[in-house]
Design a protein around this motif. Structure first.
Motif, PDB file in Angstrom:
ATOM      1  N   ILE A  14      -8.218  79.774  -7.155  1.00  0.00           N
ATOM      2  CA  ILE A  14      -7.649  78.898  -6.120  1.00  0.00           C
ATOM      3  C   ILE A  14      -6.551  79.643  -5.367  1.00  0.00           C
ATOM      4  O   ILE A  14      -6.478  79.599  -4.138  1.00  0.00           O
ATOM      5  CB  ILE A  14      -7.129  77.582  -6.733  1.00  0.00           C
ATOM      6  N   TYR A  15      -5.701  80.362  -6.098  1.00  0.00           N
ATOM      7  CA  TYR A  15      -4.656  81.142  -5.435  1.00  0.00           C
ATOM      8  C   TYR A  15      -5.276  82.241  -4.570  1.00  0.00           C
ATOM      9  O   TYR A  15      -4.817  82.489  -3.452  1.00  0.00           O
ATOM     10  CB  TYR A  15      -3.691  81.762  -6.453  1.00  0.00           C
ATOM     11  N   GLN A  16      -6.338  82.881  -5.074  1.00  0.00           N
ATOM     12  CA  GLN A  16      -6.991  83.918  -4.273  1.00  0.00           C
ATOM     13  C   GLN A  16      -7.521  83.340  -2.959  1.00  0.00           C
ATOM     14  O   GLN A  16      -7.365  83.953  -1.907  1.00  0.00           O
ATOM     15  CB  GLN A  16      -8.123  84.581  -5.067  1.00  0.00           C
ATOM     16  N   LEU A  17      -8.127  82.179  -3.028  1.00  0.00           N
ATOM     17  CA  LEU A  17      -8.616  81.523  -1.816  1.00  0.00           C
ATOM     18  C   LEU A  17      -7.455  81.204  -0.872  1.00  0.00           C
ATOM     19  O   LEU A  17      -7.520  81.475   0.326  1.00  0.00           O
ATOM     20  CB  LEU A  17      -9.373  80.237  -2.185  1.00  0.00           C
ATOM     21  N   LEU A  18      -6.384  80.656  -1.418  1.00  0.00           N
ATOM     22  CA  LEU A  18      -5.210  80.297  -0.630  1.00  0.00           C
ATOM     23  C   LEU A  18      -4.594  81.527   0.041  1.00  0.00           C
ATOM     24  O   LEU A  18      -4.327  81.519   1.242  1.00  0.00           O
ATOM     25  CB  LEU A  18      -4.170  79.601  -1.521  1.00  0.00           C
ATOM     26  N   ILE A  19      -4.372  82.597  -0.709  1.00  0.00           N
ATOM     27  CA  ILE A  19      -3.726  83.782  -0.136  1.00  0.00           C
ATOM     28  C   ILE A  19      -4.627  84.450   0.898  1.00  0.00           C
ATOM     29  O   ILE A  19      -4.143  84.968   1.907  1.00  0.00           O
ATOM     30  CB  ILE A  19      -3.247  84.763  -1.234  1.00  0.00           C
ATOM     31  N   ASN A  20      -5.942  84.410   0.690  1.00  0.00           N
ATOM     32  CA  ASN A  20      -6.859  84.924   1.707  1.00  0.00           C
ATOM     33  C   ASN A  20      -6.718  84.153   3.012  1.00  0.00           C
ATOM     34  O   ASN A  20      -6.699  84.737   4.091  1.00  0.00           O
ATOM     35  CB  ASN A  20      -8.306  84.872   1.204  1.00  0.00           C
ATOM     36  N   LYS A  21      -6.618  82.836   2.921  1.00  0.00           N
ATOM     37  CA  LYS A  21      -6.454  82.007   4.123  1.00  0.00           C
ATOM     38  C   LYS A  21      -5.100  82.277   4.792  1.00  0.00           C
ATOM     39  O   LYS A  21      -5.012  82.351   6.006  1.00  0.00           O
ATOM     40  CB  LYS A  21      -6.594  80.527   3.782  1.00  0.00           C
ATOM     41  N   ILE A  22      -4.064  82.436   3.989  1.00  0.00           N
ATOM     42  CA  ILE A  22      -2.729  82.718   4.534  1.00  0.00           C
ATOM     43  C   ILE A  22      -2.732  84.057   5.272  1.00  0.00           C
ATOM     44  O   ILE A  22      -2.202  84.167   6.382  1.00  0.00           O
ATOM     45  CB  ILE A  22      -1.661  82.697   3.414  1.00  0.00           C
TER      46      ILE A  22
END
Length: 134
Positions: A14-22
């Motif tokens: 979930i963090y990987q997805l979030l940081i990719n979007k950021i």
């Protein structure tokens, strides 16, 4: 594909997805590669070097991960890839707020900073601008 690379080493999907979007929303000139632990990243870096390709400019490294945590990753980098990672800026990005972790990070000259999760687009821009100036 862009020329520069940010590497995310973190076991939380979930963090990987979030940081990719950021990173994408930050409109930086960086591509993103991700690994679930330090061992996967080191193996990939070794292959990258065998192919005479360059390592990522930036690594965002979590501390607590299975198989190989962030500290073990840093120890291995120092032992085997120190010369090759001179142009790589490593930042700890962790949910740990422990004083001991922040102090330990200071013992590694390759670590440029320590940030608490989650980091936002302003922090990503700050990191990438700092690297661009170097």
């Amino acid at each position: 594909m862009k020329n520069k690379v940010i590497c995310i080493i973190d076991d939380d999907p979930i963090y990987q997805l979030l940081i990719n979007k950021i990173i994408a929303m930050s409109k930086t000139e960086y591509d993103v590669i991700s690994f679930k632990n330090g061992k996967e990243a080191l193996e990939s870096f070794s292959e990258t070097l065998k192919e005479n390709k360059k390592l990522p400019e930036i690594i965002l490294l979590d501390i607590e991960m299975p198989i190989m945590d962030g500290w073990d990753f840093m120890n291995q980098i120092e032992k085997s890839l120190a010369e090759k990672t001179k142009k790589t800026a490593i930042y700890i990005v962790s949910s740990s707020i422990a004083y001991e972790d922040k102090e330990k990070a200071k013992t590694f000259p390759e670590i440029m900073g320590y940030f608490s999760k989650p980091i936002d687009s302003n922090k990503i821009l700050e990191i990438t601008k700092h690297i661009t100036k170097s």
